[in-house]
Scaffold this motif. Structure first.
Motif, PDB file in Angstrom:
ATOM      1  N   ALA A 150     -17.359  23.353  23.845  1.00 56.70           N
ATOM      2  CA  ALA A 150     -16.443  22.368  24.431  1.00 56.70           C
ATOM      3  C   ALA A 150     -17.150  21.225  25.156  1.00 56.70           C
ATOM      4  CB  ALA A 150     -15.462  23.070  25.374  1.00 56.70           C
ATOM      5  N   PRO A 151     -18.195  21.476  25.962  1.00 54.12           N
ATOM      6  CA  PRO A 151     -18.841  20.354  26.669  1.00 54.12           C
ATOM      7  C   PRO A 151     -19.346  19.254  25.741  1.00 54.12           C
ATOM      8  CG  PRO A 151     -19.545  22.439  27.616  1.00 54.12           C
ATOM      9  CD  PRO A 151     -18.770  22.777  26.376  1.00 54.12           C
ATOM     10  N   ALA A 152     -19.748  19.609  24.513  1.00 52.07           N
ATOM     11  CA  ALA A 152     -20.236  18.590  23.588  1.00 52.07           C
ATOM     12  C   ALA A 152     -19.116  17.639  23.186  1.00 52.07           C
ATOM     13  CB  ALA A 152     -20.847  19.256  22.359  1.00 52.07           C
ATOM     14  N   TYR A 153     -17.912  18.164  23.030  1.00 53.51           N
ATOM     15  CA  TYR A 153     -16.777  17.298  22.701  1.00 53.51           C
ATOM     16  C   TYR A 153     -16.456  16.374  23.877  1.00 53.51           C
ATOM     17  CZ  TYR A 153     -15.971  20.075  18.514  1.00 53.51           C
ATOM     18  OH  TYR A 153     -16.109  20.688  17.292  1.00 53.51           O
ATOM     19  N   VAL A 154     -16.619  16.876  25.082  1.00 53.86           N
ATOM     20  CA  VAL A 154     -16.417  16.025  26.255  1.00 53.86           C
ATOM     21  C   VAL A 154     -17.452  14.896  26.270  1.00 53.86           C
ATOM     22  CG1 VAL A 154     -16.467  15.936  28.778  1.00 53.86           C
ATOM     23  CG2 VAL A 154     -15.370  17.860  27.617  1.00 53.86           C
ATOM     24  N   ALA A 155     -18.716  15.242  25.999  1.00 51.64           N
ATOM     25  CA  ALA A 155     -19.766  14.221  25.967  1.00 51.64           C
ATOM     26  C   ALA A 155     -19.479  13.169  24.901  1.00 51.64           C
ATOM     27  CB  ALA A 155     -21.125  14.878  25.720  1.00 51.64           C
ATOM     28  N   MET A 156     -19.024  13.618  23.720  1.00 49.87           N
ATOM     29  CA  MET A 156     -18.683  12.672  22.661  1.00 49.87           C
ATOM     30  C   MET A 156     -17.513  11.783  23.093  1.00 49.87           C
ATOM     31  SD  MET A 156     -17.643  13.358  18.673  1.00 49.87           S
ATOM     32  CE  MET A 156     -19.306  13.824  18.169  1.00 49.87           C
ATOM     33  N   SER A 157     -16.536  12.383  23.756  1.00 51.07           N
ATOM     34  CA  SER A 157     -15.382  11.615  24.234  1.00 51.07           C
ATOM     35  C   SER A 157     -15.821  10.532  25.204  1.00 51.07           C
ATOM     36  CB  SER A 157     -14.379  12.545  24.916  1.00 51.07           C
ATOM     37  OG  SER A 157     -13.913  13.527  24.035  1.00 51.07           O
ATOM     38  N   PRO A 210     -10.218  22.344  34.225  1.00 45.23           N
ATOM     39  CA  PRO A 210      -9.544  21.191  34.851  1.00 45.23           C
ATOM     40  C   PRO A 210     -10.295  19.876  34.640  1.00 45.23           C
ATOM     41  CG  PRO A 210     -10.588  22.566  36.507  1.00 45.23           C
ATOM     42  CD  PRO A 210     -10.710  23.299  35.217  1.00 45.23           C
ATOM     43  N   ASP A 211     -11.628  19.946  34.486  1.00 47.41           N
ATOM     44  CA  ASP A 211     -12.392  18.707  34.266  1.00 47.41           C
ATOM     45  C   ASP A 211     -11.952  18.024  32.975  1.00 47.41           C
ATOM     46  OD1 ASP A 211     -13.902  18.994  36.573  1.00 47.41           O
ATOM     47  OD2 ASP A 211     -15.418  20.210  35.572  1.00 47.41           O
ATOM     48  N   ILE A 212     -11.719  18.834  31.931  1.00 45.46           N
ATOM     49  CA  ILE A 212     -11.312  18.253  30.651  1.00 45.46           C
ATOM     50  C   ILE A 212      -9.928  17.620  30.778  1.00 45.46           C
ATOM     51  CG2 ILE A 212     -10.870  18.730  28.213  1.00 45.46           C
ATOM     52  CD1 ILE A 212     -12.865  21.036  28.421  1.00 45.46           C
ATOM     53  N   LEU A 213      -9.054  18.264  31.531  1.00 45.52           N
ATOM     54  CA  LEU A 213      -7.733  17.669  31.764  1.00 45.52           C
ATOM     55  C   LEU A 213      -7.854  16.333  32.488  1.00 45.52           C
ATOM     56  CD1 LEU A 213      -5.535  20.742  32.764  1.00 45.52           C
ATOM     57  CD2 LEU A 213      -5.107  19.187  30.860  1.00 45.52           C
ATOM     58  N   MET A 214      -8.759  16.255  33.448  1.00 44.80           N
ATOM     59  CA  MET A 214      -8.966  14.989  34.156  1.00 44.80           C
ATOM     60  C   MET A 214      -9.458  13.907  33.201  1.00 44.80           C
ATOM     61  SD  MET A 214      -8.196  14.700  37.395  1.00 44.80           S
ATOM     62  CE  MET A 214      -9.189  13.301  37.854  1.00 44.80           C
ATOM     63  N   TYR A 215     -10.399  14.271  32.326  1.00 42.69           N
ATOM     64  CA  TYR A 215     -10.909  13.310  31.343  1.00 42.69           C
ATOM     65  C   TYR A 215      -9.785  12.840  30.419  1.00 42.69           C
ATOM     66  CZ  TYR A 215     -15.756  14.555  32.547  1.00 42.69           C
ATOM     67  OH  TYR A 215     -16.946  14.744  33.187  1.00 42.69           O
TER      68      TYR A 215
END
Length: 713
Positions: free
Chosen positions: A174-181, A208-213
């Protein structure tokens, strides 16, 4: 096999099986039998780390290294333990020694890279991550971290390649998708970024961090309604998440969502009170509280609380720095023996309202008496930013400095008077101010209200904005400029022709306007404005276009008050020069009540457009009074809502000539009005600094200072 070797073998097997406690017990037997067994001490360190006994782990690893200093894994384990204790330099030294002993130890390279990246050394971090993936091409964490470091130093294409490699190796990371986003967000590819955040959320639904993003992506793409919905989900899942509540409040005010405004205000105040009672950080932006009409007493209490938390957090650093100051001797003539060194902490130098005002001041400071230094948190490469920075005698980029480093720099520059221009705004310098790097510190201009900080000696204001009897609502001593504390911007109007048809304004109607940010609009203001529209037949209210949802909500509120929605006319935001020119198409600007206009009011007066204001019971509701008085048109300010309505209606009808006379006066006095006299304004500010410094040099405690009016001289 010896008994010691057998016990150690059993310990290793137990550890590999997850029986950490059993492994530790066996290792202790080993070191009792053979105290100089380095491998046993190493495994004891690993066990202690797994049991979160970090200090024990450090001692065990060090014991192992005393017996054999060439164990790469032990250096690595010690580095991890020291890093978790915050001993970052020592940890980095351990990781470096580990890779010296075993260059293929990819985890040590990765951890060393993380330390470099955290310190802002992106190039060094990149080199470490590259060594990690060379040693272990399938090491997902290093590919992911490499993408973050590349992003951090602006190598966006390479960052995208690295994060794509991480996803290819581990599609459910999941963190990699956040970085790409985040990379896609930087390219304003909001739809694709949203898809990536949703994928990350699917893989890690409780994060919750992903929801914030995701909420941030929705907001930037204009989907404010769904951004608010995500923040509500976040608040339900994690009630203590400050950022979610802060954005919820910010967005609610931005879209003028008032269907339960009283309940909304009560919730904000109640939550803020609970946070203070519990000793927690305050989640809501203090500046937004003033749009809710909080009293002076509440405003001071909240500011003191927030500043107190900053001071508490920075206390160990301040104690370590322990800056000492001694006032210089004052010559008999009372004039300082040298130039006074004034430093301005500026949040950013981009072309916006506060830097525009500040530029007029910095360019005009009396260099015979002053050295003027600048310190910024967010540098910019625009021509305006370069011009502003060049106006200072020197400009220091603090964007990569810690507060301690910034304070050391300011102190090394021997700044006498440090000016904070941020107060409790989003990007601020109060962490630095809390370290007291200069003998005198004052807040000025950007926030304009009390900071509540014991580390801030002065607040620069004027008698209209904060009357002397309100001194008790300020933690600082007031320095009164003789006219408005608000600095002029002096932006030239666009020479391009404008007419009402260009903005869908009716040719013959009376046009009221308000171009403040919608966060400042409140139901009380709307009630009065709509009553005015009802009483002035055919009139319209001209507003800025912010978001479609804001527009929809304001139209709904107008119709609920008996005014047809088409009498609200919205225009896109325009370049400053064009906006100033188009302001003259309106007949009368209507100011907000709880939080009046600042630059928007000054712009209107500069363009020759009268602004009707009400002087309230808090500083944010009195800025119109400060500006109108300095512009020489005090009749634009009334004391209550009834007078506000009566005056607006009269000027739109039987007393139209009186309004025209004010317009003529504004146009005729444009080059002489005190509000727009940048040279005189800066002379007064210079004198304020001289008086503050003289008071200090004479050995007196900070006190109220009234700057004499120099306009007659």
């Amino acid at each position: 096999m010896s008994a010691v070797a057998d016990l150690l073998q059993q310990a290793v097997a137990q550890h590999q099986a997850g029986a950490v406690a059993a492994a530790g017990a066996l290792c202790r037997q080993v070191v009792e039998l053979e105290p100089r067994h380095a491998d046993a001490w190493h495994l004891l360190g690993v066990v202690a780390s797994a049991e979160h006994r970090t200090q024990d782990a450090v001692e065990n690893f060090r014991r192992a290294l005393e017996l054999d200093a060439n164990l790469a894994d032990v250096h690595y384990g010690l580095g991890v333990a020291l890093k978790s204790l915050g001993q970052r330099d020592e940890a980095a030294a351990c990781f470096r020694r580990a890779v010296e002993l075993r260059p293929e130890l990819h985890e040590a390279w990765n951890n060393l890279g993380n330390l470099q990246r955290d310190a802002g050394s992106f190039e060094a971090a990149i080199a470490c991550y590259q060594r990690a993936v060379q040693a272990q091409p399938g090491y997902v964490a290093a590919w992911y971290n490499l993408s973050l470091a590349l992003h951090g130093c602006g190598q966006l294409d390479k960052a995208m390649t690295a994060v794509q490699q991480a996803i290819a190796l581990q599609p459910n990371f999941a963190p990699a998708y956040v970085a790409m986003s985040n990379l896609l967000m930087g390219q304003k590819r909001y739809s694709e970024a949203g898809d990536c955040y949703r994928m990350a959320l699917k893989l890690d639904p409780l994060n919750p961090d992903i929801l914030m993003y995701l909420a941030d992506t929705l907001e930037k793409s204009g989907d404010v309604a769904n951004a608010l919905a995500v923040h509500r989900v976040l608040m339900q899942r994690d009630p203590d998440r400050l950022a979610a509540f802060a954005r919820y409040v910010d967005l609610t005010l931005s879209i003028c969502e008032w269907r339960d405004f009283d309940g909304f205000v009560a919730t904000v105040i109640r939550r803020t009170e609970r946070e203070m009672q519990a000793g927690k950080p305050i989640s809501v932006d203090i500046f937004n509280l003033h749009a809710l009409g909080v009293s002076n007493q509440v405003g001071l209490r909240i500011a003191r609380y927030k500043a107190g938390k900053i001071a508490e957090r920075m206390a160990p650093v301040r104690e370590r720095l322990n800056f000492k100051f001694a006032p210089p001797a004052v010559p008999a003539a009372g004039k300082p023996a040298r130039k006074i060194r004034v430093g301005y902490m500026v949040p950013n130098v981009r072309k916006n309202s506060m830097p525009l005002m500040l530029k007029q001041v910095i360019e005009r400071h009396d260099r015979a008496d002053f050295v003027v230094k600048g310190y910024t948190l967010e540098p910019d490469r625009s021509q305006f930013a370069r011009d502003l920075c060049d106006a200072f005698d020197s400009m220091c980029d603090m964007s990569k400095m810690t507060p301690e480093q910034a304070a050391r720099r300011i102190n090394a520059d021997k700044v006498d008077i440090l000016i904070d221009t941020t107060g409790h705004t989003g990007v601020n310098c109060l962490d630095i101010a809390a370290l007291q790097p200069a003998p005198l510190q004052a807040h000025y201009l950007g926030y304009s209200l009390t900071t509540g900080g014991s580390f801030m000696q002065y607040l620069i204001s004027d008698h209209q904005f904060i009357p002397p009897e309100w001194q008790d609502y300020c933690s600082e001593h007031l320095v009164y400029l003789p006219h408005s504390f608000f600095a002029p911007t002096l932006i030239a109007l666009s020479p391009a022709r404008v007419d009402r048809a260009m903005f869908d304004l009716p040719a013959d109607a009376f046009v009221f306007c308000n171009f403040n940010h919608p966060q400042k609009i409140d139901p009380a203001s709307m009630n009065v404005w709509m009553e005015i529209l009802r009483k002035v037949a055919g009139s319209v209210l001209w507003l800025g276009r912010w978001t479609p949802l804001t527009e929809k909500n304001l139209i709904r509120e107008a119709e609920a008050r008996g005014v047809a929605g088409n009498r609200l006319i919205f225009s896109e935001l325009a370049r400053h020069e064009v906006h100033l020119s188009r302001l003259r198409l309106a007949d009368l600007a209507l100011d907000n009540f709880a939080h009046g206009g600042g630059v928007s009011t000054q712009d209107a007066l500069w363009a020759g457009l009268p602004v009707l204001s009400q002087a309230g019971n808090t500083p944010p509701s009195r800025l119109g009074l400060s500006l109108a008085t300095a512009a020489g048109v005090p009749e634009l300010v009334v004391r209550d809502q009834e007078s506000y309505i009566a005056r607006a209606v009269a000027w739109a009808g039987p007393q139209r000539a009186a309004l025209q006379a004010i317009r003529d006066r504004l146009a005729g006095n444009r080059d002489t009005a005190l509000l727009f006299n940048a040279a005189l304004y800066t002379r007064h500010l210079d004198q304020a600094y001289r008086l503050m410094w003289q008071n200090y040099c004479e050995g007196h405690a900070p006190r109220r200072i009234d700057v004499p009016d120099l306009s007659a001289g």
